[in-house]
Write a protein that holds these residues in place. Structure first.
Motif, PDB file in Angstrom:
ATOM      1  N   MET A  45       0.807  -1.100  -0.001  1.00 32.00           N
ATOM      2  CA  MET A  45      -0.078   0.207   0.471  1.00 32.00           C
ATOM      3  C   MET A  45       0.626   1.144  -0.326  1.00 32.00           C
ATOM      4  SD  MET A  45      -3.151   0.809   2.613  1.00 32.00           S
ATOM      5  CE  MET A  45      -3.940  -0.042   1.854  1.00 32.00           C
ATOM      6  N   LYS A  46       0.640   2.210  -0.850  1.00 33.25           N
ATOM      7  CA  LYS A  46       1.049   3.640  -1.273  1.00 33.25           C
ATOM      8  C   LYS A  46       1.066   4.357   0.371  1.00 33.25           C
ATOM      9  CE  LYS A  46      -1.035   4.347  -4.624  1.00 33.25           C
ATOM     10  NZ  LYS A  46      -1.658   3.305  -5.164  1.00 33.25           N
ATOM     11  N   LYS A  47       2.050   4.850   0.625  1.00 38.81           N
ATOM     12  CA  LYS A  47       1.946   5.770   1.829  1.00 38.81           C
ATOM     13  C   LYS A  47       1.656   7.131   1.835  1.00 38.81           C
ATOM     14  CE  LYS A  47       3.920   4.418   6.335  1.00 38.81           C
ATOM     15  NZ  LYS A  47       4.416   3.738   6.970  1.00 38.81           N
ATOM     16  N   LEU A  48       1.466   7.668   2.139  1.00 37.71           N
ATOM     17  CA  LEU A  48       1.061   9.075   1.657  1.00 37.71           C
ATOM     18  C   LEU A  48       0.570   9.901   3.473  1.00 37.71           C
ATOM     19  CD1 LEU A  48       0.312  11.524   0.039  1.00 37.71           C
ATOM     20  CD2 LEU A  48      -2.498  10.909   0.454  1.00 37.71           C
ATOM     21  N   LEU A  49       1.764  10.928   3.259  1.00 40.47           N
ATOM     22  CA  LEU A  49       2.216  12.296   4.457  1.00 40.47           C
ATOM     23  C   LEU A  49       1.408  13.643   3.348  1.00 40.47           C
ATOM     24  CD1 LEU A  49       2.798  12.614   6.929  1.00 40.47           C
ATOM     25  CD2 LEU A  49       4.595  12.718   6.371  1.00 40.47           C
ATOM     26  N   TYR A  50       0.331  13.692   4.106  1.00 39.79           N
ATOM     27  CA  TYR A  50       0.087  15.461   4.257  1.00 39.79           C
ATOM     28  C   TYR A  50       0.566  15.804   5.540  1.00 39.79           C
ATOM     29  CZ  TYR A  50      -3.179  14.903   0.631  1.00 39.79           C
ATOM     30  OH  TYR A  50      -3.778  14.758  -0.666  1.00 39.79           O
ATOM     31  N   LEU A  51       1.130  17.464   5.123  1.00 40.08           N
ATOM     32  CA  LEU A  51       1.664  18.311   5.999  1.00 40.08           C
ATOM     33  C   LEU A  51       1.483  19.614   5.781  1.00 40.08           C
ATOM     34  CD1 LEU A  51       4.102  18.255   8.595  1.00 40.08           C
ATOM     35  CD2 LEU A  51       5.290  18.911   6.844  1.00 40.08           C
ATOM     36  N   VAL A  52       0.646  19.858   7.145  1.00 36.43           N
ATOM     37  CA  VAL A  52       0.563  21.756   7.159  1.00 36.43           C
ATOM     38  C   VAL A  52       1.029  22.176   8.104  1.00 36.43           C
ATOM     39  CG1 VAL A  52      -1.413  21.182   5.777  1.00 36.43           C
ATOM     40  CG2 VAL A  52      -1.329  20.657   8.152  1.00 36.43           C
ATOM     41  N   THR A  53       1.102  23.877   8.378  1.00 36.97           N
ATOM     42  CA  THR A  53       1.519  24.066   9.320  1.00 36.97           C
ATOM     43  C   THR A  53       0.673  24.559  10.904  1.00 36.97           C
ATOM     44  OG1 THR A  53       2.466  26.067   8.379  1.00 36.97           O
ATOM     45  CG2 THR A  53       2.541  26.636  10.602  1.00 36.97           C
ATOM     46  N   ILE A  54      -0.305  24.312  10.539  1.00 35.85           N
ATOM     47  CA  ILE A  54      -2.151  24.375  11.448  1.00 35.85           C
ATOM     48  C   ILE A  54      -3.028  23.680  11.416  1.00 35.85           C
ATOM     49  CG2 ILE A  54      -1.094  26.319  12.699  1.00 35.85           C
ATOM     50  CD1 ILE A  54      -3.715  28.278  11.776  1.00 35.85           C
ATOM     51  N   PRO A  55      -3.540  23.091  12.639  1.00 36.92           N
ATOM     52  CA  PRO A  55      -4.413  22.222  12.793  1.00 36.92           C
ATOM     53  C   PRO A  55      -5.730  22.582  11.688  1.00 36.92           C
ATOM     54  CG  PRO A  55      -4.009  21.608  14.274  1.00 36.92           C
ATOM     55  CD  PRO A  55      -2.974  22.864  13.450  1.00 36.92           C
ATOM     56  N   ASP A  78      12.749  17.616  14.045  1.00 33.99           N
ATOM     57  CA  ASP A  78      11.080  16.204  13.903  1.00 33.99           C
ATOM     58  C   ASP A  78      10.925  15.904  12.746  1.00 33.99           C
ATOM     59  OD1 ASP A  78      12.385  16.953  16.898  1.00 33.99           O
ATOM     60  OD2 ASP A  78      10.230  18.130  17.211  1.00 33.99           O
ATOM     61  N   THR A  79      10.557  17.050  12.128  1.00 34.04           N
ATOM     62  CA  THR A  79       9.699  16.275  10.997  1.00 34.04           C
ATOM     63  C   THR A  79      10.531  15.280   9.643  1.00 34.04           C
ATOM     64  OG1 THR A  79       8.792  18.409  10.356  1.00 34.04           O
ATOM     65  CG2 THR A  79       8.829  16.776   8.284  1.00 34.04           C
ATOM     66  N   TRP A  80      11.859  15.246  10.148  1.00 30.97           N
ATOM     67  CA  TRP A  80      13.099  14.637   9.437  1.00 30.97           C
ATOM     68  C   TRP A  80      13.209  13.154   9.659  1.00 30.97           C
ATOM     69  CZ3 TRP A  80      17.264  11.770  10.989  1.00 30.97           C
ATOM     70  CH2 TRP A  80      18.114  11.606  10.338  1.00 30.97           C
ATOM     71  N   GLN A 116      10.766   7.706   9.662  1.00 30.48           N
ATOM     72  CA  GLN A 116       9.853   6.366  10.817  1.00 30.48           C
ATOM     73  C   GLN A 116       9.065   6.111   9.774  1.00 30.48           C
ATOM     74  OE1 GLN A 116       8.109   7.764  14.542  1.00 30.48           O
ATOM     75  NE2 GLN A 116       6.230   6.553  14.362  1.00 30.48           N
ATOM     76  N   LEU A 117       8.272   7.216   9.262  1.00 31.91           N
ATOM     77  CA  LEU A 117       6.774   6.399   8.194  1.00 31.91           C
ATOM     78  C   LEU A 117       7.344   5.918   7.122  1.00 31.91           C
ATOM     79  CD1 LEU A 117       5.199   9.633   9.409  1.00 31.91           C
ATOM     80  CD2 LEU A 117       4.561   7.221  10.248  1.00 31.91           C
ATOM     81  N   LYS A 118       8.954   6.982   6.691  1.00 30.69           N
ATOM     82  CA  LYS A 118       9.051   6.418   5.485  1.00 30.69           C
ATOM     83  C   LYS A 118       7.923   6.605   3.572  1.00 30.69           C
ATOM     84  CE  LYS A 118      12.942   3.263   6.773  1.00 30.69           C
ATOM     85  NZ  LYS A 118      13.042   3.337   7.619  1.00 30.69           N
TER      86      LYS A 118
END
Length: 593
Positions: free
Chosen positions: A1-11, A75-77, A82-84
């Motif tokens: 399964m393809k792993k997808l990460l979204y990152l935004v500054t604030i919730p 921390d993001t790195w 960890q997630l890859k």
């Protein structure tokens, strides 16, 4: 399964830009993760729970702070290691920069930066230069920059933040589309709006101008209040309904804040989680903003059947079709804003007409499903490109090793061969000529010389067949004339395998399909060379070149290299019938003038 990460500054950005999108990808073959700063923590957890994805916290801050930003990068790195993830989609300025850098350092195969707007447009001085640098770095870290509106794409390219070829707009734009069903004036919606109107003290016969957004200077709060006060002086039944709250960054002046809180015609409802029923209390929505990416609020109002007055600022101009779904006015022009609002408040038929046109436009162009499907296609394309890049890295490594070893082993024989060429043909020993390489960029190709410098009575070179020497025929038949090309391979101008580099003058004669041969580095040998070389027609040669571009692999390259060795010993396809080598390419019939 393809792993997808979204990152935004604030919730809150996750709620604004990704509502429904995360769930869509989670249900369509992706392992989806969402990361942002932990404040407010409950907000991020609420969004993640609703979307059915995993939440992660990284210490991102909206304002620039070197110490905190370095910690956030670390921390993001760590999170990415960890997630890859296979794909990262970073959005909003700080997350775009920190997330993009971390994803690049972590080697994420497919990296997307969603450009939601340009804060730098309304900033001057050293801070503007810093923001320009930050945007350029964020764009440089991404494989694709998704601009949420056509005007934002144009502006980003104009400011040289990103090359045009790296940008795209999904469909007609927007971050996430708009679900029209949420805003249609159903019976339930109208009843809810009526109850809200009574609670806010809005009389049924009141004319209401609405605003939804942050209370900051960049949103044009000063112009909005100025226009409202002019209209209120003529009609005291007019009301200004404000949904939103103040922010510390880019604060409004104290006197404007006092007007908001004390003016009898201003109704400040504060921040609301769901603005849908409030649109039914408005006669017209105003957005006198200085800058946007692609504001969602005008589309929500249009979906609710309301006309919109917005500025012609970047992004905002895409949200309104001037004279069709509303009006656009110049940025900072209070008088133009006043006139546009007055016209829609006084002409109910025109307001209804614009409202219907806006509804139809949102239904036609801005459905969330369209955005999500386009984004999915982008992810698939980027993952395919990542696989190609991986193969290209391996191919380049093979090129360097083989060319290096070849030059080391053949160095002395090449020197001896050069001496023979010098003795038989004179200087120069090498034939050097500009040829088109990867993406048709020119380079200097080197071969051992095979022809005499013979000219006719007018000083023009004689035909190849008359200038070719026995030594030259031997060098070509044995392909030994190509040995200096190993230097081009080592430099990266060429590859061991690829379409042969032809003359620069041919570039304008190719069809778009034939020009695809330049999507890869040219080669010393290639698929066309082992399938006829100079004995086949140009059209067939180009067809074979394009086939190689579409089907290239390490296994195919090894097959071509082995077949080349066999062809050299058999001396097949050295020249075209009746030619010393190959006749000039004059263009395909449909391409000739």
């Amino acid at each position: 399964m393809k792993k997808l990460l979204y990152l935004v500054t604030i919730p809150l950005s996750a709620r604004a830009f990704l509502w429904g999108q995360l769930q869509h990808f989670s249900q369509h073959g992706y392992d989806v993760h969402l990361a942002s700063s932990p404040a407010p923590r409950d907000e991020l957890l609420t969004v993640a729970h609703r979307e059915g994805v995993q939440a992660h916290f990284v210490p991102l801050a909206r304002e620039i702070s070197l110490k905190h930003d370095v910690l956030a990068l670390a921390d993001t790195w760590k999170l990415l290691r960890q997630l890859k993830p296979s794909v990262t989609n970073v959005g909003t300025p700080k997350a775009g920069l920190i997330g993009g850098m971390a994803a690049t350092l972590s080697g994420v195969p497919a990296r997307v930066y969603t450009l939601h707007g340009l804060r730098l447009e309304t900033v001057q001085g050293p801070k503007r230069h810093l923001l320009v640098w930050m945007e350029r770095l964020a764009c440089a870290c991404a494989h694709r920059v998704v601009c949420v509106s056509p005007s934002l794409q144009k502006r980003a390219v104009e400011l040289k933040l990103v090359p045009a070829a790296k940008t795209l707009v999904l469909g007609s734009g927007t971050s996430n589309g708009v679900s029209v069903e949420r805003y249609l004036p159903s019976a339930t919606m109208l009843q809810q709006a009526g109850e809200l109107g009574m609670m806010l003290g809005l009389s049924p016969d009141a004319l209401t101008v609405g605003f939804v957004g942050r209370f900051v200077k960049d949103k044009g709060i000063a112009e909005l209040l100025g226009a409202f006060e002019q209209l209120y002086a003529v009609n005291s039944r007019l009301r200004l309904l404000l949904l939103g709250d103040y922010e510390e960054g880019d604060p409004v002046p104290a006197e404007l804040r006092q007007t908001i809180e004390t003016h009898p015609g201003v109704i400040w409802a504060g921040f609301v989680a769901d603005p849908a029923p409030y649109y039914q209390l408005m006669n017209v929505l105003a957005l006198p903003t200085y800058r946007e990416g692609f504001p969602t609020v005008p589309l929500e109002a249009a979906a609710a059947g309301k006309p919109v007055v917005a500025t012609n600022a970047t992004g905002a101009m895409d949200a309104v079709v001037d004279g069709v779904t509303g009006f656009t006015v110049p940025v900072g022009d209070t008088e133009a804003l006043t006139d546009a609002l007055r016209r829609l408040l006084n002409d109910k038929a025109l307001a209804v007409q614009f409202g219907h046109a806006g509804q139809e436009r949102v239904l036609r162009e801005f459905q969330p499903q369209h955005v999500w499907e386009a984004m999915d296609r982008l992810y698939q394309d980027l993952l395919a490109e990542a696989r190609t890049r991986k193969g290209q890295h391996l191919k380049r490594a093979v090129d360097v090793v083989v060319a290096g070893v070849g030059l080391a082993v053949l160095g002395l024989p090449m020197l001896a061969l050069g001496g023979v060429v010098r003795l038989k043909l004179g200087s120069p020993i090498l034939f050097s000529q500009k040829r088109p390489g990867l993406h048709a960029q020119p380079f200097i190709m080197h071969k051992f010389r095979t022809m005499r410098d013979a000219v006719d009575s007018h000083g023009q070179p004689l035909p190849d067949s008359e200038r070719m020497t026995p030594l030259g025929r031997f060098l070509r038949a044995s392909s030994m004339d190509e040995l200096p090309g190993l230097f081009n391979v080592l430099r990266g101008d060429m590859s061991l395998v690829g379409p042969r580099p032809l003359l620069m003058e041919y570039l304008d004669r190719y069809t778009p399909e034939q020009a695809r041969r330049h999507e890869v580095r040219p080669g010393i040998t290639g698929w066309a060379q082992v399938n006829g070389r100079n004995a086949i027609a140009w059209d067939e040669k180009f067809r074979l070149d394009v086939w190689y571009v579409e089907n290239r692999s390490l296994a195919l390259d090894l097959k071509i290299l082995w077949t080349t060795v066999q062809k050299v010993f058999k001396r097949e396809g050295i020249s075209a019938a009746g030619e010393a080598t190959m006749p000039k390419f004059m263009g395909t019939p449909s391409n000739e003038t």
